[in-house]
Design a protein around this motif. Structure first.
Motif, PDB file in Angstrom:
ATOM      1  N   THR A 258       0.818  -1.218   0.000  1.00  0.00           N
ATOM      2  CA  THR A 258       0.000   0.000   0.000  1.00  0.00           C
ATOM      3  C   THR A 258       0.847   1.262   0.000  1.00  0.00           C
ATOM      4  O   THR A 258       0.392   2.319  -0.447  1.00  0.00           O
ATOM      5  N   SER A 259       2.090   1.168   0.482  1.00  0.00           N
ATOM      6  CA  SER A 259       2.980   2.322   0.463  1.00  0.00           C
ATOM      7  C   SER A 259       3.499   2.609  -0.943  1.00  0.00           C
ATOM      8  O   SER A 259       3.630   3.773  -1.341  1.00  0.00           O
ATOM      9  N   VAL A 260       3.763   1.563  -1.710  1.00  0.00           N
ATOM     10  CA  VAL A 260       4.401   1.727  -3.014  1.00  0.00           C
ATOM     11  C   VAL A 260       3.397   2.051  -4.121  1.00  0.00           C
ATOM     12  O   VAL A 260       3.632   2.911  -4.965  1.00  0.00           O
ATOM     13  N   VAL A 261       2.251   1.388  -4.139  1.00  0.00           N
ATOM     14  CA  VAL A 261       1.280   1.595  -5.220  1.00  0.00           C
ATOM     15  C   VAL A 261       0.512   2.887  -5.000  1.00  0.00           C
ATOM     16  O   VAL A 261       0.599   3.518  -3.939  1.00  0.00           O
ATOM     17  N   ASP A 262      -0.253   3.297  -6.009  1.00  0.00           N
ATOM     18  CA  ASP A 262      -1.075   4.501  -5.891  1.00  0.00           C
ATOM     19  C   ASP A 262      -2.012   4.374  -4.695  1.00  0.00           C
ATOM     20  O   ASP A 262      -2.616   3.303  -4.469  1.00  0.00           O
ATOM     21  N   GLN A 263      -2.152   5.445  -3.964  1.00  0.00           N
ATOM     22  CA  GLN A 263      -2.991   5.423  -2.768  1.00  0.00           C
ATOM     23  C   GLN A 263      -4.433   5.049  -3.121  1.00  0.00           C
ATOM     24  O   GLN A 263      -5.032   5.608  -4.035  1.00  0.00           O
TER      25      GLN A 263
END
Length: 579
Positions: free
Chosen positions: A347-352
């Protein structure tokens, strides 16, 4: 004296022709009374065909109007389920549904005149088909009407189902299936109705398999008891979801089971409810109710193309691609035995707000789903160190195999976060055929062609690690400073590699001391920087920069390589396969 008869000339050819025409004319003018009556009646039929249009309007009105006194409709409402027409209204964009086969069904006609009739009763087909819009995208829809013969074949128009499946191939349009019943599956009453027994061919399956391999999205929801053919239709979809409050799925219902296996007292939930099929992988996801089922279908479709001949849809992204997350530097514990939540990394790396997990309740050693990077749809794979230490078991391998195939037919690039200690070991792993399914996963990695990007977050060991890491050539990847890799994890590996030495040390009471010395030495040598020195890993990055690196990769895939991939599919150079 000359006789007049002798002097009269014979009729010429013109006179004969005239006489013949007069004879024909006299025959035609002498119409029979019945013929005159028929012509008069025909003349009285409306020129605008309003009689036929009126019949169609009457039948359509009956079909779309619920009968609160009908036993099936009452049963549907008592079970807490929406009526089939209500489901369509709730799923599709308002006013967008156009039915196909709107007057198909069983009609009782009443003759009102020699050439006129009107419908006095109408039982619509119990499988509604049509086209509509789903968040602005055209889809084909098939929905069971359980209130009419529980969706069985004796209340269905089989040709409708096959037609719409073929239509999806011709139009390259996604298909949504709302299953509540047997979807036209068999019933013994069909034999009585037809007067003969039949060989149970499954005609719709050939076009369905073709759709699956063409990358035409098949999305199914279990919104009631999915039985026999209905169960098979929803399970065959690329993505399936079950409503927890009303959904169930089984090969045959409780009464049939009781007669065959002597298991008595089973209800739908015991036999095939969410706690059965959302936990064993038969159905991908669980939803609280019908409304949540439909929302999940809308969400999944948003990541997918209309078919494999297109690229997945790119959306505007408000999340900066260069967003940094300092907390990622410390999310991996320095102590290797400690766990962490891998979903936090995803969840930190992909689009929010873009992460959508598929199969969260089964195969829990692995994590899979869909997300976006800078607005570009991708598949996401991770191992779950919180379950069995992240060791990949049979169910986890099956889940990842399915996701890989779906991404391949849908042209979805894959982002992998790797922390895999290897395949699961022990008696349970052996009894559940872990290596069999692990090898099937390996086959899928090496036969799919969609681009994969690896982020090595911690461990990569054994056959499982090697397969997941190296199935593409050249490998596209980065590693974190917490990376650790090799043939075997140190735990157990030192015991195997230094068995004699440790046994000798044990004789003099120094086994633990020697083991610690060996462990410290190996940990020093396994410093990831040493691997980078030897170009064993291409680049070690600061974890906070992971999003930017991954977004750049995804953008390049869509801008450059996606065109080549679509061209290769169009000319038959690659053949992605889901089924």
């Amino acid at each position: 004296m000359v006789n007049k008869k002798d002097t009269q000339s014979p009729p010429d050819g013109k006179d004969k022709a005239t006489q013949r025409l007069n004879q024909v004319s006299s025959h035609l003018s002498a119409e029979k009374p019945e013929q005159s009556k028929t012509k008069a009646q025909t003349a009285r039929l409306p020129a605008d065909h309003s009689d036929v249009l009126g019949q169609i309007a009457t039948l359509r009105k009956i079909a779309v109007t619920p009968n609160p006194n009908h036993r099936g409709y009452v049963r549907q409402k008592q079970a807490g389920k929406l009526w089939v027409r209500e489901r369509i209204e709730q799923l599709l964009d308002p006013g967008s549904f156009a039915e196909i086969g709107s007057v198909s069904g069983t009609v009782t006609w009443k003759k009102t005149a020699p050439m006129r009739e009107e419908p006095v009763s109408f039982t619509p087909s119990n499988n509604i088909q049509g086209a509509g819009m789903l968040r602005g995208r055209k889809v084909l829809l098939t929905a069971d009407d359980f209130s009419i013969r529980s969706g069985h074949a004796d209340g269905a128009s089989a040709g409708k189902t096959v037609y719409v499946e073929k239509l999806a191939i011709a139009l390259r349009v996604p298909v949504v299936k709302l299953v509540d019943g047997s979807s036209g599956g068999g019933s013994v009453t069909t034999i009585k109705k037809e007067g003969w027994s039949y060989l149970p061919h499954v005609a719709p399956f050939k076009p369905v398999i073709e759709q699956l391999n063409m990358g035409i999205p098949n999305l199914g929801a279990v919104v009631g008891p999915a039985i026999g053919l209905g169960a098979a239709r929803v399970v065959s979809c690329h993505f399936s979801v079950m409503a927890a409050d009303i959904g169930a799925l089984f090969n045959a219902g409780p009464k049939v089971v009781e007669g065959a296996t002597f298991e008595e007292g089973l209800d739908f939930q015991d036999l095939g409810g969410p706690t059965v099929h959302c936990m064993n992988g038969t159905i991908d996801n669980l939803a609280a109710n019908e409304a949540e089922c439909y929302e999940q279908i809308r969400t999944v479709l948003g990541y997918l193309p209309n078919s494999g001949s297109e690229a997945p849809p790119i959306v505007a992204c408000n999340d900066p691609i260069d967003r940094e997350d300092i907390s990622l530097r410390s999310i991996i514990p320095r102590r290797q035995a400690r766990m962490y939540n891998p979903r936090t990394i995803i969840t930190s790396v992909v689009d929010q707000g873009s992460w959508f997990e598929i199969g969260a309740l089964w195969g829990r050693t692995a994590i899979g789903g869909l997300a976006r990077l800078g607005g570009h749809p991708v598949g996401v794979i991770s191992l779950n160190c919180e379950v069995n230490g992240g060791a990949l078991d049979a169910a986890g391998s099956q889940k990842l195999t399915r996701l890989l195939k779906m991404c391949d037919v849908m042209n979805l690039p894959i982002l992998q976060f790797l922390d895999v200690p290897g395949y699961a070991i022990g008696t349970v792993a052996e009894r559940t055929a872990t290596m069999r399914w692990g090898v099937e996963l390996a086959k899928t990695y090496y036969t799919t062609t969609v681009p994969i990007f690896n982020v090595v977050t911690r461990r990569v060991f054994g056959v499982a690690g090697g397969v997941m890491l190296g199935s593409r050539d050249p490998v596209m990847q980065v590693a974190w400073p917490s990376g650790q890799w090799g043939s075997l994890p140190l735990e157990g590996g030192i015991e195997v590699g230094h068995r004699h030495e440790l046994r000798e040390a044990e004789k003099i009471g120094k086994k633990e001391e020697r083991y610690k010395e060996l462990e410290e030495e190996y940990l020093r040598l396994m410093n990831p920087v040493r691997t980078a020195n030897a170009f064993g890993v291409e680049e070690i990055i600061d974890p906070k920069d992971t999003r930017q690196v991954c977004c750049s990769w995804a953008a390049h895939i869509y801008e450059v390589l996606m065109k080549e991939r679509l061209s290769d599919r169009a000319c038959g150079k690659i053949h992605p396969s889901f089924a």
